[in-house]
Design a protein around this motif. Structure first.
Motif, PDB file in Angstrom:
ATOM      1  N   GLN A 180     102.162   1.948  36.619  1.00  0.00           N
ATOM      2  CA  GLN A 180     101.156   1.117  35.982  1.00  0.00           C
ATOM      3  C   GLN A 180      99.815   1.847  36.083  1.00  0.00           C
ATOM      4  O   GLN A 180      99.497   2.432  37.107  1.00  0.00           O
ATOM      5  CB  GLN A 180     101.055  -0.249  36.666  1.00  0.00           C
ATOM      6  N   ALA A 181      99.070   1.843  35.016  1.00  0.00           N
ATOM      7  CA  ALA A 181      97.778   2.521  34.988  1.00  0.00           C
ATOM      8  C   ALA A 181      96.803   1.686  34.177  1.00  0.00           C
ATOM      9  O   ALA A 181      97.178   0.681  33.567  1.00  0.00           O
ATOM     10  CB  ALA A 181      97.928   3.910  34.371  1.00  0.00           C
ATOM     11  N   ILE A 182      95.573   2.104  34.187  1.00  0.00           N
ATOM     12  CA  ILE A 182      94.544   1.450  33.377  1.00  0.00           C
ATOM     13  C   ILE A 182      94.399   2.244  32.092  1.00  0.00           C
ATOM     14  O   ILE A 182      94.230   3.464  32.116  1.00  0.00           O
ATOM     15  CB  ILE A 182      93.202   1.395  34.124  1.00  0.00           C
ATOM     16  N   GLY A 183      94.465   1.542  30.982  1.00  0.00           N
ATOM     17  CA  GLY A 183      94.315   2.191  29.683  1.00  0.00           C
ATOM     18  C   GLY A 183      93.123   1.626  28.945  1.00  0.00           C
ATOM     19  O   GLY A 183      92.710   0.489  29.166  1.00  0.00           O
ATOM     20  N   TYR A 184      92.577   2.423  28.093  1.00  0.00           N
ATOM     21  CA  TYR A 184      91.449   2.007  27.262  1.00  0.00           C
ATOM     22  C   TYR A 184      91.924   1.997  25.820  1.00  0.00           C
ATOM     23  O   TYR A 184      92.431   2.998  25.326  1.00  0.00           O
ATOM     24  CB  TYR A 184      90.262   2.951  27.445  1.00  0.00           C
ATOM     25  N   ASN A 185      91.792   0.852  25.177  1.00  0.00           N
ATOM     26  CA  ASN A 185      92.322   0.635  23.829  1.00  0.00           C
ATOM     27  C   ASN A 185      93.824   0.900  23.795  1.00  0.00           C
ATOM     28  O   ASN A 185      94.359   1.443  22.838  1.00  0.00           O
ATOM     29  CB  ASN A 185      91.597   1.491  22.787  1.00  0.00           C
ATOM     30  N   GLY A 186      94.509   0.530  24.883  1.00  0.00           N
ATOM     31  CA  GLY A 186      95.960   0.632  24.937  1.00  0.00           C
ATOM     32  C   GLY A 186      96.497   2.011  25.242  1.00  0.00           C
ATOM     33  O   GLY A 186      97.701   2.238  25.167  1.00  0.00           O
ATOM     34  N   ALA A 187      95.653   2.974  25.564  1.00  0.00           N
ATOM     35  CA  ALA A 187      96.117   4.338  25.825  1.00  0.00           C
ATOM     36  C   ALA A 187      95.431   4.908  27.059  1.00  0.00           C
ATOM     37  O   ALA A 187      94.364   4.474  27.465  1.00  0.00           O
ATOM     38  CB  ALA A 187      95.830   5.231  24.629  1.00  0.00           C
ATOM     39  N   THR A 188      96.075   5.884  27.646  1.00  0.00           N
ATOM     40  CA  THR A 188      95.469   6.627  28.741  1.00  0.00           C
ATOM     41  C   THR A 188      95.770   8.097  28.539  1.00  0.00           C
ATOM     42  O   THR A 188      96.908   8.431  28.207  1.00  0.00           O
ATOM     43  CB  THR A 188      95.948   6.122  30.119  1.00  0.00           C
ATOM     44  N   PRO A 189      94.856   8.997  28.606  1.00  0.00           N
ATOM     45  CA  PRO A 189      93.436   8.740  28.869  1.00  0.00           C
ATOM     46  C   PRO A 189      92.780   8.028  27.694  1.00  0.00           C
ATOM     47  O   PRO A 189      93.320   8.024  26.594  1.00  0.00           O
ATOM     48  CB  PRO A 189      92.845  10.138  29.060  1.00  0.00           C
ATOM     49  N   GLY A 190      91.631   7.476  27.962  1.00  0.00           N
ATOM     50  CA  GLY A 190      90.909   6.745  26.922  1.00  0.00           C
ATOM     51  C   GLY A 190      90.318   7.668  25.875  1.00  0.00           C
ATOM     52  O   GLY A 190      90.406   8.895  25.986  1.00  0.00           O
ATOM     53  N   PRO A 191      89.711   7.094  24.859  1.00  0.00           N
ATOM     54  CA  PRO A 191      89.137   7.905  23.782  1.00  0.00           C
ATOM     55  C   PRO A 191      87.917   8.690  24.259  1.00  0.00           C
ATOM     56  O   PRO A 191      87.224   8.289  25.189  1.00  0.00           O
ATOM     57  CB  PRO A 191      88.732   6.864  22.736  1.00  0.00           C
ATOM     58  N   THR A 192      87.669   9.812  23.627  1.00  0.00           N
ATOM     59  CA  THR A 192      86.477  10.601  23.903  1.00  0.00           C
ATOM     60  C   THR A 192      85.334  10.046  23.068  1.00  0.00           C
ATOM     61  O   THR A 192      85.444   9.938  21.855  1.00  0.00           O
ATOM     62  CB  THR A 192      86.702  12.081  23.542  1.00  0.00           C
ATOM     63  N   LEU A 193      84.269   9.671  23.727  1.00  0.00           N
ATOM     64  CA  LEU A 193      83.090   9.154  23.045  1.00  0.00           C
ATOM     65  C   LEU A 193      82.023  10.232  23.072  1.00  0.00           C
ATOM     66  O   LEU A 193      81.691  10.762  24.118  1.00  0.00           O
ATOM     67  CB  LEU A 193      82.576   7.882  23.729  1.00  0.00           C
ATOM     68  N   ARG A 194      81.500  10.578  21.919  1.00  0.00           N
ATOM     69  CA  ARG A 194      80.494  11.634  21.821  1.00  0.00           C
ATOM     70  C   ARG A 194      79.174  11.034  21.346  1.00  0.00           C
ATOM     71  O   ARG A 194      79.143  10.245  20.414  1.00  0.00           O
ATOM     72  CB  ARG A 194      80.952  12.716  20.850  1.00  0.00           C
ATOM     73  N   PHE A 195      78.107  11.446  22.017  1.00  0.00           N
ATOM     74  CA  PHE A 195      76.776  10.948  21.696  1.00  0.00           C
ATOM     75  C   PHE A 195      75.818  12.116  21.557  1.00  0.00           C
ATOM     76  O   PHE A 195      76.021  13.171  22.144  1.00  0.00           O
ATOM     77  CB  PHE A 195      76.241  10.026  22.794  1.00  0.00           C
ATOM     78  N   LYS A 196      74.761  11.880  20.812  1.00  0.00           N
ATOM     79  CA  LYS A 196      73.665  12.844  20.727  1.00  0.00           C
ATOM     80  C   LYS A 196      72.532  12.364  21.613  1.00  0.00           C
ATOM     81  O   LYS A 196      72.339  11.164  21.794  1.00  0.00           O
ATOM     82  CB  LYS A 196      73.179  12.972  19.283  1.00  0.00           C
ATOM     83  N   GLU A 197      71.793  13.290  22.168  1.00  0.00           N
ATOM     84  CA  GLU A 197      70.667  12.940  23.008  1.00  0.00           C
ATOM     85  C   GLU A 197      69.674  12.095  22.220  1.00  0.00           C
ATOM     86  O   GLU A 197      69.346  12.421  21.075  1.00  0.00           O
ATOM     87  CB  GLU A 197      69.981  14.202  23.515  1.00  0.00           C
ATOM     88  N   GLY A 198      69.291  10.969  22.791  1.00  0.00           N
ATOM     89  CA  GLY A 198      68.345  10.070  22.149  1.00  0.00           C
ATOM     90  C   GLY A 198      68.998   8.988  21.318  1.00  0.00           C
ATOM     91  O   GLY A 198      68.322   8.099  20.828  1.00  0.00           O
ATOM     92  N   GLU A 199      70.321   9.042  21.166  1.00  0.00           N
ATOM     93  CA  GLU A 199      71.024   8.040  20.375  1.00  0.00           C
ATOM     94  C   GLU A 199      71.192   6.762  21.192  1.00  0.00           C
ATOM     95  O   GLU A 199      71.480   6.817  22.380  1.00  0.00           O
ATOM     96  CB  GLU A 199      72.407   8.588  19.981  1.00  0.00           C
ATOM     97  N   ASP A 200      70.991   5.626  20.571  1.00  0.00           N
ATOM     98  CA  ASP A 200      71.206   4.343  21.231  1.00  0.00           C
ATOM     99  C   ASP A 200      72.660   3.951  21.052  1.00  0.00           C
ATOM    100  O   ASP A 200      73.187   3.967  19.945  1.00  0.00           O
ATOM    101  CB  ASP A 200      70.310   3.257  20.626  1.00  0.00           C
ATOM    102  N   VAL A 201      73.321   3.594  22.147  1.00  0.00           N
ATOM    103  CA  VAL A 201      74.755   3.268  22.112  1.00  0.00           C
ATOM    104  C   VAL A 201      75.002   1.980  22.865  1.00  0.00           C
ATOM    105  O   VAL A 201      74.417   1.739  23.922  1.00  0.00           O
ATOM    106  CB  VAL A 201      75.570   4.407  22.766  1.00  0.00           C
ATOM    107  N   THR A 202      75.862   1.137  22.318  1.00  0.00           N
ATOM    108  CA  THR A 202      76.295  -0.089  22.984  1.00  0.00           C
ATOM    109  C   THR A 202      77.796  -0.002  23.190  1.00  0.00           C
ATOM    110  O   THR A 202      78.524   0.221  22.248  1.00  0.00           O
ATOM    111  CB  THR A 202      75.958  -1.319  22.129  1.00  0.00           C
ATOM    112  N   ILE A 203      78.229  -0.136  24.439  1.00  0.00           N
ATOM    113  CA  ILE A 203      79.666  -0.109  24.751  1.00  0.00           C
ATOM    114  C   ILE A 203      80.037  -1.453  25.332  1.00  0.00           C
ATOM    115  O   ILE A 203      79.416  -1.961  26.212  1.00  0.00           O
ATOM    116  CB  ILE A 203      79.992   1.015  25.760  1.00  0.00           C
TER     117      ILE A 203
END
Length: 62
Positions: free
Chosen positions: A39-62
């Motif tokens: 048993q493991a923890i998954g993100y959006n039903g999968a492990t490893p979870g998705p890669t989230l990419r951001f640019k410096e200065g970008e506003d992000v809500t998770i």
């Protein structure tokens, strides 16, 4: 000409700092390595979870 350049700069700057929203779910999943299942923890039903990419200065809500 300076007015047009300023306008283009403002549009570009506002687009580069746009806010993004990412929806993630945290779920219990079965991790199968081929040798064992756990048993493991998954993100959006999968492990490893998705890669989230951001640019410096970008506003992000998770």
């Amino acid at each position: 000409m300076k007015i047009i350049a300023s306008f283009i700069f403002l549009i570009f700057f506002s687009l580069s700092a746009m806010a993004e929203t990412y929806n993630l779910s945290v779920d219990k999943v079965t991790l199968d390595t081929g040798k064992f299942k756990r048993q493991a923890i998954g993100y959006n039903g999968a492990t490893p979870g998705p890669t989230l990419r951001f640019k410096e200065g970008e506003d992000v809500t998770i």
